[in-house]
Motif scaffolding. Structure first.
Motif, short mmCIF file in Angstrom:
data_model
loop_
_atom_site.label_atom_id
_atom_site.label_comp_id
_atom_site.label_asym_id
_atom_site.label_seq_id
_atom_site.Cartn_x
_atom_site.Cartn_y
_atom_site.Cartn_z
N PRO A 195 -7.64 4.27 -5.33
CA PRO A 195 -6.34 3.91 -5.88
C PRO A 195 -5.25 4.84 -5.36
N GLY A 196 -4.03 4.35 -5.25
CA GLY A 196 -2.91 5.17 -4.82
C GLY A 196 -2.49 4.91 -3.39
N LYS A 197 -1.42 5.57 -2.97
CA LYS A 197 -0.92 5.43 -1.62
C LYS A 197 -1.84 6.14 -0.63
N LYS A 198 -1.81 5.67 0.62
CA LYS A 198 -2.71 6.20 1.64
C LYS A 198 -1.94 6.54 2.92
N ILE A 199 -2.24 7.71 3.46
CA ILE A 199 -1.62 8.17 4.70
C ILE A 199 -2.72 8.69 5.62
N VAL A 200 -2.60 8.35 6.91
CA VAL A 200 -3.57 8.80 7.92
C VAL A 200 -2.86 9.74 8.88
N CYS A 201 -3.46 10.90 9.13
CA CYS A 201 -2.86 11.88 10.04
C CYS A 201 -3.79 12.12 11.23
N GLY A 202 -3.23 11.95 12.42
CA GLY A 202 -4.00 12.22 13.63
C GLY A 202 -4.19 10.99 14.49
#
Length: 379
Positions: A249-256
């Motif tokens: 649940p919640g917002k998702k961010i991908v780094c790289g």
């Protein structure tokens, strides 16, 4: 799941350097514990008493001890003034268990505790229990979005006491009327507590007045942010880790960049690059269905750290967007891959001091210092 924001403001008694009233807050993923205490007297002595009382209550409640046991401990150790026959500190503690959807309020000789929904006050029957010779009130409610719980020491209810306008003080009834007016006009909780403290200052202008502390708990939906940073240590676990992350649940961010490629391969979806966000000090950001933001890795995270630490203001677009998301969230979950990028570390040292790990750890520390819940998991 709900959570609550906690706002408070205070003023010192005239001629004193510190406020004799104290508030203590403890938070974790599903529970919030808040205690407000008013120490007898004024100045340093009152502050020590109130701080000790609020700290003991909040720490014990946050650690899951039963409310009755906590107050038995506090009241057993809290002395009584032999001259006035009253306790050296009063106390109100609120324990919000959002997993169980219940908030429990315990009052010991505390003057102002009011619950509002919208612009109306909610009256709830309070159970009176005796602990030794002391009487304690205990009650509970199911929290709902936009509910507001107001706590105030007697510096507010007794403000203006002895004046022609309020010979007996401002009083609980006037506080309720004022609070309804503020809520119906959509005044934010941060401004509400400041308003009441300024009101107490004005009413006490011609009298000595007392310490005042006003706190507001505003209930709302919890904001969760999940960050996937770097590939997993074992390549064969890529699919499982991505699917688990997307189910959260919640917002998702991908780094790289490499991490983004893993998401493309596992999901079959493409990252859309926004070339308009490219700058000389930052690569462009991207977006993918189901993902709020895709950023470059170590450069962006380093800029985020420097911005949060106050070391730099001129950061790239991706770092600005990521900082905004971090500061808006209540709970931030970092999922950090253990795969090593040789360009980010000295090969003579162990991988757990790689640049990526250190940066994530430092960002999590700063967020915790700002009252956020920050969890770091490695895979």
């Amino acid at each position: 799941m709900l959570t609550c924001d906690i706002y408070f403001a205070s003023k010192n008694k005239r001629g004193e350097e510190v406020c004799g009233d104290s508030i203590r807050v403890r938070k974790d993923s599903e529970k919030v514990a808040v205690s407000v205490s008013d120490g007898l007297g004024r100045g340093i002595k009152a502050r020590i008493l109130s701080t000790l009382t609020a700290t003991i209550a909040t720490t014990m409640l946050a650690n899951g001890l039963p409310v009755r046991d906590v107050f038995k401990t506090i009241l057993a150790t809290l002395p009584v003034c032999q001259v006035r026959g009253i306790s050296y500190a009063n106390l109100c503690s609120v324990v919000c268990d959002f997993g169980k959807e219940i908030c429990t309020v315990v009052e010991y000789e505390f003057p102002v505790v009011m619950l509002f929904e919208g612009g109306e006050r909610i009256s709830i029957e309070k159970q009176k229990i005796e602990i030794g010779s002391r009487k304690v009130l205990i009650w509970g409610f199911k929290p709902k979005e936009n509910m507001t719980l107001l706590l105030a020491t007697d510096g507010l209810s007794q403000a203006g006491m002895g004046t022609e306008l309020f010979p007996l003080g401002f009083g609980e009834r006037n506080i309720e009327i004022e609070m309804k007016h503020l809520l119906r006009n959509h005044v934010e909780p941060d401004d509400i507590v400041k308003h009441f403290v300024k009101l107490a200052e004005r009413l006490d202008r011609n009298v000595q007045g007392d310490d005042t502390l006003v706190a507001c708990l505003r209930f709302r939906e919890k904001r969760v942010l999940n960050l996937f940073i770097g590939p997993p240590e074992k390549k064969e676990e890529d699919g499982e880790c991505v699917k688990k992350f997307l189910s959260l649940p919640g917002k998702k961010i991908v780094c790289g960049g490499t991490t983004g490629q893993i998401f493309e391969r596992v999901t079959g979806k493409k990252i859309e690059i926004d070339l308009y966000t490219f700058s000389e000090n930052s690569p462009p950001i991207g977006r993918m269905e189901g993902i709020e933001l895709v950023t470059e890795g170590i450069v962006t995270l380093t800029q985020v750290f420097r911005y949060l630490e106050g070391q730099a203001e001129n950061v790239g677009y991706g770092a600005k967007v990521l900082v905004k998301a971090l500061l808006e969230a209540d709970e931030i979950n970092f999922f950090v891959g253990r795969a090593i990028n040789p360009a980010h570390q000295n090969p003579l040292f162990s991988h757990d001091i790689s640049l990526k790990f250190r940066i994530v750890k430092d960002i999590a520390r700063i967020l915790q210092e700002r009252g956020k819940i920050a969890n770091v998991q490695y895979y």
